[in-house]
Design an enzyme around this catalytic site. Structure first.
Site, PDB file in Angstrom:
ATOM      1  N   HIS A  18       0.833  -1.205   0.000  1.00 21.67           N
ATOM      2  CA  HIS A  18       0.000   0.000   0.000  1.00 21.67           C
ATOM      3  C   HIS A  18       0.869   1.258   0.000  1.00 21.67           C
ATOM      4  O   HIS A  18       2.101   1.169  -0.096  1.00 21.67           O
ATOM      5  CB  HIS A  18      -1.022  -0.017   1.136  1.00 21.67           C
ATOM      6  CG  HIS A  18      -0.421  -0.072   2.515  1.00 21.67           C
ATOM      7  ND1 HIS A  18       0.439   0.878   2.984  1.00 21.67           N
ATOM      8  CD2 HIS A  18      -0.552  -0.973   3.521  1.00 21.67           C
ATOM      9  CE1 HIS A  18       0.801   0.590   4.212  1.00 21.67           C
ATOM     10  NE2 HIS A  18       0.221  -0.546   4.565  1.00 21.67           N
ATOM     11  N   HIS A  21       4.128   1.368   2.116  1.00 21.31           N
ATOM     12  CA  HIS A  21       5.271   0.633   1.566  1.00 21.31           C
ATOM     13  C   HIS A  21       5.848   1.402   0.375  1.00 21.31           C
ATOM     14  O   HIS A  21       7.067   1.487   0.202  1.00 21.31           O
ATOM     15  CB  HIS A  21       4.845  -0.766   1.083  1.00 21.31           C
ATOM     16  CG  HIS A  21       4.142  -1.573   2.128  1.00 21.31           C
ATOM     17  ND1 HIS A  21       2.870  -2.057   1.977  1.00 21.31           N
ATOM     18  CD2 HIS A  21       4.545  -1.964   3.352  1.00 21.31           C
ATOM     19  CE1 HIS A  21       2.522  -2.724   3.058  1.00 21.31           C
ATOM     20  NE2 HIS A  21       3.518  -2.678   3.913  1.00 21.31           N
ATOM     21  N   CYS A 126       1.399 -11.690  22.020  1.00 17.86           N
ATOM     22  CA  CYS A 126       0.435 -11.216  21.011  1.00 17.86           C
ATOM     23  C   CYS A 126       0.844 -11.811  19.670  1.00 17.86           C
ATOM     24  O   CYS A 126       1.955 -11.578  19.191  1.00 17.86           O
ATOM     25  CB  CYS A 126       0.438  -9.688  20.931  1.00 17.86           C
ATOM     26  SG  CYS A 126      -0.527  -9.118  19.517  1.00 17.86           S
ATOM     27  N   CYS A 129       1.597  -9.144  16.901  1.00 20.37           N
ATOM     28  CA  CYS A 129       2.921  -8.493  16.954  1.00 20.37           C
ATOM     29  C   CYS A 129       4.040  -9.519  16.930  1.00 20.37           C
ATOM     30  O   CYS A 129       5.203  -9.151  16.771  1.00 20.37           O
ATOM     31  CB  CYS A 129       3.085  -7.685  18.232  1.00 20.37           C
ATOM     32  SG  CYS A 129       1.867  -6.416  18.449  1.00 20.37           S
ATOM     33  N   CYS A 143      -3.120  -5.869  24.133  1.00 21.23           N
ATOM     34  CA  CYS A 143      -1.967  -5.463  23.339  1.00 21.23           C
ATOM     35  C   CYS A 143      -2.174  -4.018  22.898  1.00 21.23           C
ATOM     36  O   CYS A 143      -3.229  -3.685  22.365  1.00 21.23           O
ATOM     37  CB  CYS A 143      -1.844  -6.375  22.108  1.00 21.23           C
ATOM     38  SG  CYS A 143      -0.917  -5.606  20.778  1.00 21.23           S
ATOM     39  N   HIS A 146      -2.815  -3.965  18.883  1.00 22.33           N
ATOM     40  CA  HIS A 146      -3.949  -4.669  18.277  1.00 22.33           C
ATOM     41  C   HIS A 146      -5.219  -4.594  19.118  1.00 22.33           C
ATOM     42  O   HIS A 146      -6.294  -4.967  18.652  1.00 22.33           O
ATOM     43  CB  HIS A 146      -3.587  -6.136  18.043  1.00 22.33           C
ATOM     44  CG  HIS A 146      -2.566  -6.314  16.967  1.00 22.33           C
ATOM     45  ND1 HIS A 146      -1.217  -6.248  17.217  1.00 22.33           N
ATOM     46  CD2 HIS A 146      -2.693  -6.506  15.631  1.00 22.33           C
ATOM     47  CE1 HIS A 146      -0.555  -6.413  16.073  1.00 22.33           C
ATOM     48  NE2 HIS A 146      -1.428  -6.565  15.108  1.00 22.33           N
ATOM     49  N   LYS A 296      -4.837   6.125  11.012  1.00 22.82           N
ATOM     50  CA  LYS A 296      -3.862   5.282  10.343  1.00 22.82           C
ATOM     51  C   LYS A 296      -4.557   4.474   9.259  1.00 22.82           C
ATOM     52  O   LYS A 296      -5.713   4.104   9.400  1.00 22.82           O
ATOM     53  CB  LYS A 296      -3.208   4.360  11.383  1.00 22.82           C
ATOM     54  CG  LYS A 296      -1.838   3.918  10.936  1.00 22.82           C
ATOM     55  CD  LYS A 296      -1.190   2.956  11.873  1.00 22.82           C
ATOM     56  CE  LYS A 296      -0.065   2.273  11.116  1.00 22.82           C
ATOM     57  NZ  LYS A 296       0.448   1.100  11.736  1.00 22.82           N
ATOM     58  N   LYS A 299      -6.614  -1.950   6.651  1.00 21.27           N
ATOM     59  CA  LYS A 299      -7.460  -2.708   5.745  1.00 21.27           C
ATOM     60  C   LYS A 299      -8.895  -2.764   6.250  1.00 21.27           C
ATOM     61  O   LYS A 299      -9.850  -2.599   5.496  1.00 21.27           O
ATOM     62  CB  LYS A 299      -6.908  -4.119   5.632  1.00 21.27           C
ATOM     63  CG  LYS A 299      -6.829  -4.498   4.200  1.00 21.27           C
ATOM     64  CD  LYS A 299      -6.141  -5.768   4.022  1.00 21.27           C
ATOM     65  CE  LYS A 299      -6.377  -6.151   2.577  1.00 21.27           C
ATOM     66  NZ  LYS A 299      -5.812  -7.385   2.240  1.00 21.27           N
TER      67      LYS A 299
HETATM   68  O1  ME8 Z   1       7.331  -4.271   9.881  1.00 25.33           O
HETATM   69  N1  ME8 Z   1       2.935   5.249   6.618  1.00 25.33           N
HETATM   70  O2  ME8 Z   1       6.910  -5.101   7.760  1.00 25.33           O
HETATM   71  P1  ME8 Z   1       5.601  -4.264   7.336  1.00 25.33           P
HETATM   72  C1  ME8 Z   1       4.217   5.176   6.262  1.00 25.33           C
HETATM   73  N2  ME8 Z   1       8.535  -7.108   8.198  1.00 25.33           N
HETATM   74  N3  ME8 Z   1       4.897   4.031   6.105  1.00 25.33           N
HETATM   75  C2  ME8 Z   1       4.246   2.894   6.330  1.00 25.33           C
HETATM   76  C3  ME8 Z   1       2.893   2.877   6.711  1.00 25.33           C
HETATM   77  C4  ME8 Z   1       2.225   4.133   6.858  1.00 25.33           C
HETATM   78  N4  ME8 Z   1       0.949   4.251   7.189  1.00 25.33           N
HETATM   79  N5  ME8 Z   1       2.514   1.601   6.847  1.00 25.33           N
HETATM   80  C5  ME8 Z   1       3.607   0.824   6.551  1.00 25.33           C
HETATM   81  C6  ME8 Z   1       7.550  -5.050   8.969  1.00 25.33           C
HETATM   82  N6  ME8 Z   1       4.649   1.597   6.227  1.00 25.33           N
HETATM   83  C7  ME8 Z   1       8.717  -6.019   9.077  1.00 25.33           C
HETATM   84  C8  ME8 Z   1       9.995  -5.283   8.792  1.00 25.33           C
HETATM   85  S1  ME8 Z   1      12.659  -5.204   8.519  1.00 25.33           S
HETATM   86  C9  ME8 Z   1      13.951  -6.136   8.964  1.00 25.33           C
HETATM   87  C10 ME8 Z   1      11.231  -6.115   8.939  1.00 25.33           C
HETATM   88  C11 ME8 Z   1       5.990   1.134   5.810  1.00 25.33           C
HETATM   89  O3  ME8 Z   1       5.129  -4.903   6.082  1.00 25.33           O
HETATM   90  C12 ME8 Z   1       7.067   1.659   6.747  1.00 25.33           C
HETATM   91  O4  ME8 Z   1       8.301   1.594   6.094  1.00 25.33           O
HETATM   92  O5  ME8 Z   1       4.679  -4.135   8.468  1.00 25.33           O
HETATM   93  C13 ME8 Z   1       7.011   0.637   7.859  1.00 25.33           C
HETATM   94  O6  ME8 Z   1       8.137   0.661   8.709  1.00 25.33           O
HETATM   95  C14 ME8 Z   1       6.916  -0.628   7.050  1.00 25.33           C
HETATM   96  O7  ME8 Z   1       6.049  -0.270   5.937  1.00 25.33           O
HETATM   97  C15 ME8 Z   1       6.342  -1.810   7.817  1.00 25.33           C
HETATM   98  O8  ME8 Z   1       6.186  -2.862   6.917  1.00 25.33           O
END
Ligand code: ME8
Length: 648
Positions: A18, A21, A126, A129, A143, A146, A296, A299
């Site tokens: 989204h 990312h 949790c 998390c 949590c 969540h 925030k 989904k």
């Molecule tokens: O945490 N605004 O993966 P994830 C800005 N797998 N950036 C956002 C966002 C938002 N509302 N939502 C998500 C993980 N992001 C782990 C990481 S690394 C070794 C492991 C972006 O799929 C932002 O970069 O939940 C956030 O830190 C990341 O997606 C979290 O991605």
């Protein structure tokens, strides 16, 4: 120029990509391009995080094996990036053998050193998390993220002696003020480290509970905790420990994350590195959240912004520009299409687009499209050159420090300054007065500055930048140009070369039309009649084939059905379309079907109908049905098909 290594988080494959990312990855791409254009050798890594409970649960909900499931969603991320102009050097997946090997090597090293021990632990776990919470961290027993009740789990596990490195980490952060930036996050981490003793980190999960993970090299009954596994990806991609890339890029490692994963990156990761006797990364760069109407993105709220849709509507370059210009890196920012349209019209169509259109048109009108040679310099030219130097300096300094919004704001001082310069020097009057020497200089000053601007926007709008340069008669080559040198050089645009007639790279955009209100029943009836008469006279109204291809019709399997809480006529139907999560469709079919009659049936869904709330419930598609007498029949296939199969 130093080398530069930039990473994004590796994204979980339990949800589709989204806006959040896309933002992080676009930032990583822009900063990587920036350093490349400043003359550095760069390495840019992104990828997917594929182990752990969350993934297993998502795969189960989707009736797939974890492997099938992670392959599909990881592919969605990988395939999205070229559409966003992303130029990553590598895409890592934590299920790859190269990664498993490095994780096991590091675990063994830390274990042999005595920094991993076996112990018993009871805590509030949790699953969302994938971590234990202490009593203190829970909010009303729930949590904090969540808002669900964690499960109390007591089991034997392996622990990493994180607490041993608390003092060292604090010292390191104090000695290196920009180790974590911006400052607010550095302060947050410091106060965490100063507020009490760090706990040791539980780094294993017993296979009796979870098998989808990397086996511990020293105990085959356990897999590695997903965070201990995931963070190491940043080393795997550099072929740690022996790879050339490791030697070249690890000392200049820059991570980008949002604030949600500050703690694992700022506390777990440096202490893990220290224990493994690897130097800490150079910088952790932390940004805030994109919010939708101050909440925030999530989904379940149905407010997720799809990057591909934004790119299709507004173009990749404009979308990237908006994201970098709108968000102050580090702070939260609200996303809305209104803001996007406003910014594109003001900054791109009015300021930059106009500058290009006006200047190219004048070059054709006054010089037949040839770049004139500067002849008579005036005070106003020296002033605009100075403004240009300051603007470019400000752009470069701010960009290097991840202050993208300020960098672009600085550069736009020059864009706007040049528009004013046109008005102040009035080329049309110079032409009328046949003052060709002065006119040549004015047009040259404009074109040369436009070349500089086009080059500076390359990290943010790569395609548009290359097209702008092409319009100025130049072809882009990252090895040929150097941003840093642009501060001192003047006059690279050659007199006599030919420029394009028009630019039109940044047309004005409008918000997509809101759907018209449903007309009242009477009006509807009238319209229907009129249509009938019209079609009787004019023959059938045809849909263009193109219109038909816009519909995404898919066959899905009904997973479960429940009555709408607020409307007797409506049912909430959850349909499996083979995607990460089932779709919820609000369907007006309650008078014809009982919920249990629909379960397991295959239905045809208009899958790309814009999601909307119907009586407060999110509806993500429309089920096709046929009225027959007083009843209703649902469209289906003659034989069962794979959920998600496309009708054509
Ligand atoms: O945490 N605004 O993966 P994830 C800005 N797998 N950036 C956002 C966002 C938002 N509302 N939502 C998500 C993980 N992001 C782990 C990481 S690394 C070794 C492991 C972006 O799929 C932002 O970069 O939940 C956030 O830190 C990341 O997606 C979290 O991605």
């Amino acid at each position: 120029m130093e080398n530069f290594y930039i990473t994004t988080p590796i994204y979980y494959v339990n949800a589709r990509p989204h806006l959040g990312h896309a933002y992080t990855t676009i930032v990583a791409d822009s900063i990587s391009r920036f350093h490349k254009l400043m003359g550095a050798e760069t390495y840019f890594l992104t990828g997917t995080d594929e182990h752990g409970d969350k993934i297993v649960q998502a795969a189960e909900a989707n009736n797939q094996s974890p492997q099938e499931y992670v392959d599909t969603i990881s592919g969605l991320f990988r395939n999205l990036w070229p559409d966003m102009g992303i130029s990553n050097n590598d895409f890592i997946r934590t299920t790859e053998p190269r990664h498993v090997k490095v994780v096991q090597e590091i675990l063994q090293k830390v274990y042999d050193k005595g920094d991993i021990y076996f112990g018993e632990y009871g805590g509030h776990y949790c699953f969302g998390c994938e971590r234990f919470y202490t009593e203190k961290e829970l909010v009303d027993g729930l949590c904090p993220d969540h808002l669900t009740k964690p499960e109390y789990i007591s089991e034997k596990n392996y622990f990493f002696k994180m607490s041993k490195y608390q003092g060292w980490l604090r010292e390191h952060i104090l000695k290196n003020p920009d180790f974590i930036r911006p400052e607010r996050y550095r302060n947050e981490v410091l106060s965490l480290l100063e507020s009490g003793a760090l706990e040791d980190l539980c780094i294993s999960r017993p296979k009796s509970r979870l098998t989808w993970g990397i086996e511990l090299p020293f105990d085959k009954d356990y897999v590695t905790y997903v965070w201990f596994d995931a963070l190491i990806n940043y080393l795997t991609a550099l072929e740690y420990p022996e790879g050339d890339k490791f030697g070249k890029f690890w000392p200049v490692a820059n991570h980008i994350v949002a604030k949600d994963i500050l703690k694992p990156h700022a506390i777990f990761w440096p202490t893990m590195l220290k224990a493994a006797e690897i130097e800490p990364y150079q910088h952790l760069n932390v940004h805030g959240y994109w919010l939708i109407k101050d909440t925030k993105m999530s989904k379940s709220l149905g407010n997720v912004v799809e990057p591909l849709k934004m790119k299709d509507t507004y173009g990749m370059n404009a979308f990237r520009y908006f994201l970098l210009r709108e968000m102050s890196f580090g702070q939260d920012s609200s996303f809305s299409e209104e803001a996007l349209v406003g910014r594109l019209n003001a900054d791109l169509a009015n300021d930059l687009g106009n500058l290009f259109n006006r200047t190219l048109a004048m070059t054709h009108k006054y010089f037949g499209g040839n770049v004139p040679a500067p002849e008579v310099e005036d005070v106003i030219d020296a002033e605009i050159k100075k403004l240009g130097q300051d603007a470019m300096q400000s752009f470069q300094d701010n960009f290097a420090q991840f202050k993208f919004s300020r960098a672009l704001e600085g550069l736009w001082e020059l864009v706007r300054g040049l528009n004013k310069y046109i008005d102040a020097s009035a080329p049309w009057t110079l032409f009328k007065e046949k003052n060709m020497d002065r006119l040549s200089t004015v047009i040259y000053v404009l074109l040369e500055n436009m070349r500089k601007i086009a080059l500076h926007v390359w990290p943010v709008m790569p395609d548009a930048s290359e097209q702008m340069l092409e319009q100025l008669g130049l072809s882009f080559d990252v090895n040929k140009y150097n941003l840093a040198k642009e501060l001192d050089v003047w006059g690279l645009l050659e007199s006599g070369s030919v420029v394009a007639k028009t630019s039109n790279l940044f047309p004005r955009v409008e918000l997509p039309e809101p759907k018209p209100e449903a007309p009242k029943a009477k009006k509807q009836e009238k319209a229907k009649k009129a249509k009938k008469n019209e079609s009787a006279e004019a023959g059938p109204t045809y849909a263009e084939f193109e219109d038909f291809t816009k519909l995404d019709l898919r066959v899905g399997t009904v997973l479960d059905v429940e009555p709408h809480p607020d409307a007797d006529r409506l049912l909430l139907v959850r349909v499996d379309l083979g995607e990460a999560e089932p779709r919820q469709v609000v369907a007006g079919i309650a008078e014809f079907f009982k919920p249990e009659e629909l379960k397991g049936k295959q239905v045809v869904l208009v899958a790309n109908l814009k999601p909307r709330k119907i009586r407060k419930q999110l509806s993500q598609g429309m089920i096709l049905a046929v009225k027959s007498g007083d009843g209703l029949q649902l469209l289906t296939t003659t034989q069962p098909v794979e959920p998600g199969s496309k009708a054509s």
